[in-house]
Design a protein around this motif. Structure first.
Motif, PDB file in Angstrom:
ATOM      1  N   PHE A 140      -9.109  21.369  11.455  1.00  0.00           N
ATOM      2  CA  PHE A 140     -10.566  21.192  11.431  1.00  0.00           C
ATOM      3  C   PHE A 140     -10.896  19.928  12.229  1.00  0.00           C
ATOM      4  N   LEU A 141     -12.032  19.917  12.880  1.00  0.00           N
ATOM      5  CA  LEU A 141     -12.415  18.789  13.729  1.00  0.00           C
ATOM      6  C   LEU A 141     -12.710  17.562  12.877  1.00  0.00           C
ATOM      7  N   PRO A 142     -11.962  16.454  13.104  1.00  0.00           N
ATOM      8  CA  PRO A 142     -12.242  15.251  12.321  1.00  0.00           C
ATOM      9  C   PRO A 142     -13.515  14.570  12.811  1.00  0.00           C
ATOM     10  N   GLY A 143     -14.193  13.841  11.946  1.00  0.00           N
ATOM     11  CA  GLY A 143     -15.358  13.063  12.386  1.00  0.00           C
ATOM     12  C   GLY A 143     -16.386  12.883  11.294  1.00  0.00           C
ATOM     13  N   VAL A 144     -17.070  11.755  11.358  1.00  0.00           N
ATOM     14  CA  VAL A 144     -18.079  11.437  10.350  1.00  0.00           C
ATOM     15  C   VAL A 144     -19.208  12.478  10.394  1.00  0.00           C
ATOM     16  N   GLN A 145     -19.649  12.817  11.614  1.00  0.00           N
ATOM     17  CA  GLN A 145     -20.770  13.764  11.728  1.00  0.00           C
ATOM     18  C   GLN A 145     -20.406  15.126  11.141  1.00  0.00           C
ATOM     19  N   GLN A 146     -19.142  15.525  11.352  1.00  0.00           N
ATOM     20  CA  GLN A 146     -18.703  16.796  10.791  1.00  0.00           C
ATOM     21  C   GLN A 146     -18.714  16.744   9.262  1.00  0.00           C
ATOM     22  N   GLU A 147     -18.255  15.647   8.713  1.00  0.00           N
ATOM     23  CA  GLU A 147     -18.234  15.519   7.247  1.00  0.00           C
ATOM     24  C   GLU A 147     -19.663  15.468   6.697  1.00  0.00           C
ATOM     25  N   TYR A 148     -20.508  14.647   7.365  1.00  0.00           N
ATOM     26  CA  TYR A 148     -21.897  14.547   6.915  1.00  0.00           C
ATOM     27  C   TYR A 148     -22.618  15.893   7.051  1.00  0.00           C
ATOM     28  N   GLY A 149     -22.236  16.620   8.073  1.00  0.00           N
ATOM     29  CA  GLY A 149     -22.890  17.915   8.308  1.00  0.00           C
ATOM     30  C   GLY A 149     -22.408  19.006   7.362  1.00  0.00           C
ATOM     31  N   GLY A 150     -21.381  18.698   6.600  1.00  0.00           N
ATOM     32  CA  GLY A 150     -20.922  19.667   5.600  1.00  0.00           C
ATOM     33  C   GLY A 150     -19.851  20.614   6.110  1.00  0.00           C
ATOM     34  N   ILE A 151     -18.902  20.067   6.882  1.00  0.00           N
ATOM     35  CA  ILE A 151     -17.806  20.923   7.367  1.00  0.00           C
ATOM     36  C   ILE A 151     -17.082  21.593   6.183  1.00  0.00           C
ATOM     37  N   ILE A 152     -17.110  20.955   5.035  1.00  0.00           N
ATOM     38  CA  ILE A 152     -16.412  21.537   3.877  1.00  0.00           C
ATOM     39  C   ILE A 152     -17.065  22.868   3.489  1.00  0.00           C
ATOM     40  N   ARG A 153     -18.411  22.849   3.366  1.00  0.00           N
ATOM     41  CA  ARG A 153     -19.042  24.115   2.942  1.00  0.00           C
ATOM     42  C   ARG A 153     -19.085  25.134   4.075  1.00  0.00           C
ATOM     43  N   HIS A 154     -19.163  24.652   5.328  1.00  0.00           N
ATOM     44  CA  HIS A 154     -19.186  25.605   6.444  1.00  0.00           C
ATOM     45  C   HIS A 154     -17.805  26.232   6.637  1.00  0.00           C
ATOM     46  N   GLY A 155     -16.773  25.404   6.621  1.00  0.00           N
ATOM     47  CA  GLY A 155     -15.404  25.928   6.761  1.00  0.00           C
ATOM     48  C   GLY A 155     -15.071  26.895   5.636  1.00  0.00           C
ATOM     49  N   ALA A 156     -15.629  26.622   4.457  1.00  0.00           N
ATOM     50  CA  ALA A 156     -15.364  27.494   3.304  1.00  0.00           C
ATOM     51  C   ALA A 156     -15.861  28.916   3.540  1.00  0.00           C
ATOM     52  N   LYS A 157     -16.870  29.050   4.408  1.00  0.00           N
ATOM     53  CA  LYS A 157     -17.384  30.403   4.692  1.00  0.00           C
ATOM     54  C   LYS A 157     -16.301  31.272   5.311  1.00  0.00           C
ATOM     55  N   MET A 158     -15.470  30.659   6.161  1.00  0.00           N
ATOM     56  CA  MET A 158     -14.408  31.442   6.800  1.00  0.00           C
ATOM     57  C   MET A 158     -13.383  31.911   5.765  1.00  0.00           C
ATOM     58  N   LEU A 159     -12.985  30.958   4.892  1.00  0.00           N
ATOM     59  CA  LEU A 159     -12.017  31.303   3.846  1.00  0.00           C
ATOM     60  C   LEU A 159     -12.556  32.438   2.986  1.00  0.00           C
ATOM     61  N   TYR A 160     -13.818  32.311   2.645  1.00  0.00           N
ATOM     62  CA  TYR A 160     -14.471  33.292   1.778  1.00  0.00           C
ATOM     63  C   TYR A 160     -14.549  34.652   2.474  1.00  0.00           C
ATOM     64  N   ALA A 161     -15.014  34.605   3.733  1.00  0.00           N
ATOM     65  CA  ALA A 161     -15.243  35.868   4.453  1.00  0.00           C
ATOM     66  C   ALA A 161     -13.934  36.611   4.696  1.00  0.00           C
ATOM     67  N   TYR A 162     -12.905  35.891   5.086  1.00  0.00           N
ATOM     68  CA  TYR A 162     -11.610  36.565   5.306  1.00  0.00           C
ATOM     69  C   TYR A 162     -11.043  37.106   3.986  1.00  0.00           C
ATOM     70  N   SER A 163     -11.156  36.292   2.918  1.00  0.00           N
ATOM     71  CA  SER A 163     -10.599  36.729   1.632  1.00  0.00           C
ATOM     72  C   SER A 163     -11.301  37.978   1.123  1.00  0.00           C
ATOM     73  N   GLU A 164     -12.609  38.003   1.359  1.00  0.00           N
ATOM     74  CA  GLU A 164     -13.425  39.099   0.853  1.00  0.00           C
ATOM     75  C   GLU A 164     -13.212  40.389   1.645  1.00  0.00           C
ATOM     76  N   ALA A 165     -12.894  40.243   2.942  1.00  0.00           N
ATOM     77  CA  ALA A 165     -12.846  41.410   3.832  1.00  0.00           C
ATOM     78  C   ALA A 165     -11.688  42.342   3.483  1.00  0.00           C
ATOM     79  N   THR A 166     -11.993  43.628   3.431  1.00  0.00           N
ATOM     80  CA  THR A 166     -10.943  44.613   3.102  1.00  0.00           C
ATOM     81  C   THR A 166     -10.611  45.532   4.275  1.00  0.00           C
ATOM     82  N   VAL A 167     -11.278  45.334   5.416  1.00  0.00           N
ATOM     83  CA  VAL A 167     -10.887  46.117   6.599  1.00  0.00           C
ATOM     84  C   VAL A 167      -9.493  45.669   7.040  1.00  0.00           C
ATOM     85  N   PRO A 168      -8.798  46.474   7.845  1.00  0.00           N
ATOM     86  CA  PRO A 168      -7.493  46.022   8.358  1.00  0.00           C
ATOM     87  C   PRO A 168      -7.633  44.668   9.060  1.00  0.00           C
ATOM     88  N   LYS A 169      -6.700  43.762   8.733  1.00  0.00           N
ATOM     89  CA  LYS A 169      -6.749  42.412   9.309  1.00  0.00           C
ATOM     90  C   LYS A 169      -5.390  42.102   9.919  1.00  0.00           C
TER      91      LYS A 169
END
Ligand code: HXC
Length: 512
Positions: A362-391
């Motif tokens: 993940f891209l390091p940086g104050v702006q990324q942390e302030y911008g909420g990279i944690i909740r944005h990055g979590a979308k990827m984890l969530y979306a991949y985990s949720e997806a049931t199509v062939p991966k």
């Protein structure tokens, strides 16, 4: 009155509806580099296939006194390359395409019918917004559309095409759909226009700079496609539709297989020997997918990732990739949103996901942390985990830390994971790792620079390879890069009968 006389009345009424706002306003539309709503529909649909619905719907119930024929919007269905598609196209020549009660009802009918028969909806927006004279009826009309956009989400593909002004709350119907296309210089989207902004914040900005195609494709990420003009836009709509199933119960269409544009041999040299050098991930994708089939979504936004659609052996797939040429392929806030949205679209519509991974983290940086990279990055984890199509995941080079998981590692239920021999799968890169685990040792060394170099090399030899992950069963096979296409084709065949379900629930709560 005879049947002939009745038919004559019908012909006149139909001619009035077809004429829209009249020749003067049609000329104005053309002078501005825009087609009329009817011309757009004619260019988009197979010749003669369009059937209009609610032709005579009007606020005025006395048919002899109609002032605004078509009420500023044309709705109906037809075919694009022989496949059923619904459309509503706002007609700027009639009261500026503004939305009143009947205008909204016509759009709602299109959405309701498209849902009922299971066909995609294309909405062409070219409108002055809420019809001021109709007050809250217009607002309620927007609400009715927003509701239907939401209920149709994940059931039928919805494509919004902005071909003129789109302002105020009206922008939220497009924003609720799957894709937004914009045309350079003739389309704008904003919540409040330049005049209101000037009055409230003092900022000076032109309409185009505030909400034009370039702004929403490159800066805000609101739009997914940018066209040079309306003809280009219509070609892009047709291309997009060619990858989509008609609804969530169908598979995407299949096409004759085509060999890739790039030779398999090129995959041997595409990844530079120097791990710090970038390369264009499209050179990997284009050696794997059918020639000319890569169709990027969000091509100009968050360019440290590449997402889109392609065909492999004639089968439609969703593509998700890191782009090592930009920000070394790091995951940041914007690319996390871009990737998560594409995963979810593919999962809604039965499109297998092929992920190409080369990610240092993940891209390091104050702006990324302030911008909420944690909740944005979590979308990827969530979306991949949720997806049931062939991966299917292919690791070409770096696969470090949380970003390794976020790009669909085995733990997030990738069905098949391949690594190239150049893959480096570990908790963090060699430089960062020795800084943490060997800091004391380096500081105390006689020659710290030499010591550091040696430790980095040791770490690289031990950990920066695909074999530890393979030994743990996280990688199905380490493959010769030249076999990538063939192995994906085989994996798609194998996974074509995949069945996987998740616990029943009302809906999940994706991080936002
Ligand atoms: C009624 C409208 C209209 C509107 C345009 N017209 N917008 N009529 N309600 N919202 C009419 C004009 O009176 C004119 O009629 C014709 O459409 C063409 O408009 P022009 O102004 O001549 O065109 P142009 O110069 O190209 O300017 C286009 C425009 C401008 C920039 C869109 O019309 C404009 O600023 N309109 C108002 C935009 C607006 O503030 N809308 C409300 C947004 S709030 P004639 O008879 O002369 O041809 C909103 C809330 C939605 O939409 C909330 C949803 C939740």
């Amino acid at each position: 009155m005879s049947m002939q006389e009745k038919l004559d009345i019908l012909s006149k009424l139909r001619a009035d509806v077809t004429a829209g706002g009249g020749q003067k306003r049609i000329d104005k539309q053309h002078d501005g580099g825009k087609y009329t709503a009817r011309e757009r529909i004619a260019k988009l649909f197979d010749e003669g296939s369009f059937k209009e619905i609610d032709v005579f719907a009007n606020t005025e119930i006395d048919y002899r006194a109609v002032k605004n024929p078509n009420e500023g919007v044309i709705g109906g269905y037809g075919t694009i390359s022989g496949r059923k598609v619904y459309i509503f196209a706002q007609d700027f020549t009639v009261v500026g395409g503004s939305l009143g009660r009947v205008h909204a009802a016509k759009i709602c009918k299109v959405l309701d019918m498209a849902m009922k028969v299971g066909a995609p909806v294309i909405g062409i927006c070219d409108s002055g917004g809420a019809r001021i004279q109709e007050g809250v009826d217009a607002l309620d009309g927007y609400g009715q559309i927003f509701y239907r956009n939401t209920i149709a989400s994940g059931v039928i593909p919805q494509i919004s095409v902005i071909m003129g002004p789109c302002a105020g709350g009206a922008v939220y119907s497009p924003a609720l759909t799957d894709f937004i296309m914009m045309v350079q210089n003739t389309s704008q989207m904003f919540i409040t226009g330049p005049l209101v902004i000037k009055a409230t914040t003092g900022e000076d900005v032109s309409q185009e700079a505030l909400g034009g195609a370039a702004t929403h494709n490159q800066v805000s990420g609101v739009a997914h496609f940018m066209a040079a003009n309306e003809d280009d836009c219509i070609a892009q709509i047709k291309a997009l539709v060619s990858y989509l199933p008609l609804n969530n119960l169908e598979d995407p269409p299949t096409y004759p297989a085509v060999e890739p544009a790039l030779a398999q041999e090129t995959l041997l040299t595409v990844v530079p020997d120097d791990a710090n050098k970038g390369y264009d991930i499209r050179n990997v994708i284009n050696a794997v997918v059918d020639a000319g089939s890569l169709f990027e979504v969000h091509q100009y936004y968050a360019t440290n990732g590449v997402v889109g659609f392609a065909r492999i052996n004639g089968q439609v797939v969703g593509i998700i990739a890191n782009q090592p040429r930009v920000l070394a392929g790091c995951l940041d806030i914007n690319v996390s949103d871009k990737i998560a949205k594409q995963i979810r679209f593919c999962d809604c519509f039965n499109i297998p996901i092929i992920t190409f991974m080369d990610v240092p983290g993940f891209l390091p940086g104050v702006q990324q942390e302030y911008g909420g990279i944690i909740r944005h990055g979590a979308k990827m984890l969530y979306a991949y985990s949720e997806a049931t199509v062939p991966k299917i995941t292919i690791i070409t080079r770096k696969a470090y830390g949380g970003a390794y998981l976020a790009m669909c590692a085995a733990a997030l239920r990738a069905d098949t994971t391949f690594a190239w021999p150049s893959a480096e799968i570990a908790v963090m890169g060699p430089e960062g790792a020795v800084n943490v685990i060997n800091r004391k040792e380096i500081a105390e060394a006689e020659n710290p620079i030499e010591k550091r170099k040696q430790l980095v090399q040791d770490y690289r030899d031990r950990f920066a390879n695909p074999y530890i992950a393979s030994a743990r069963g996280f990688i199905e096979d380490v493959i010769d890069p030249r076999e990538t296409r063939e192995r994906i084709i085989n994996a798609l065949w194998n996974l074509s009968t995949k069945r996987e379900s998740r616990p029943k629930k009302k809906h999940g709560n994706i991080p936002m």
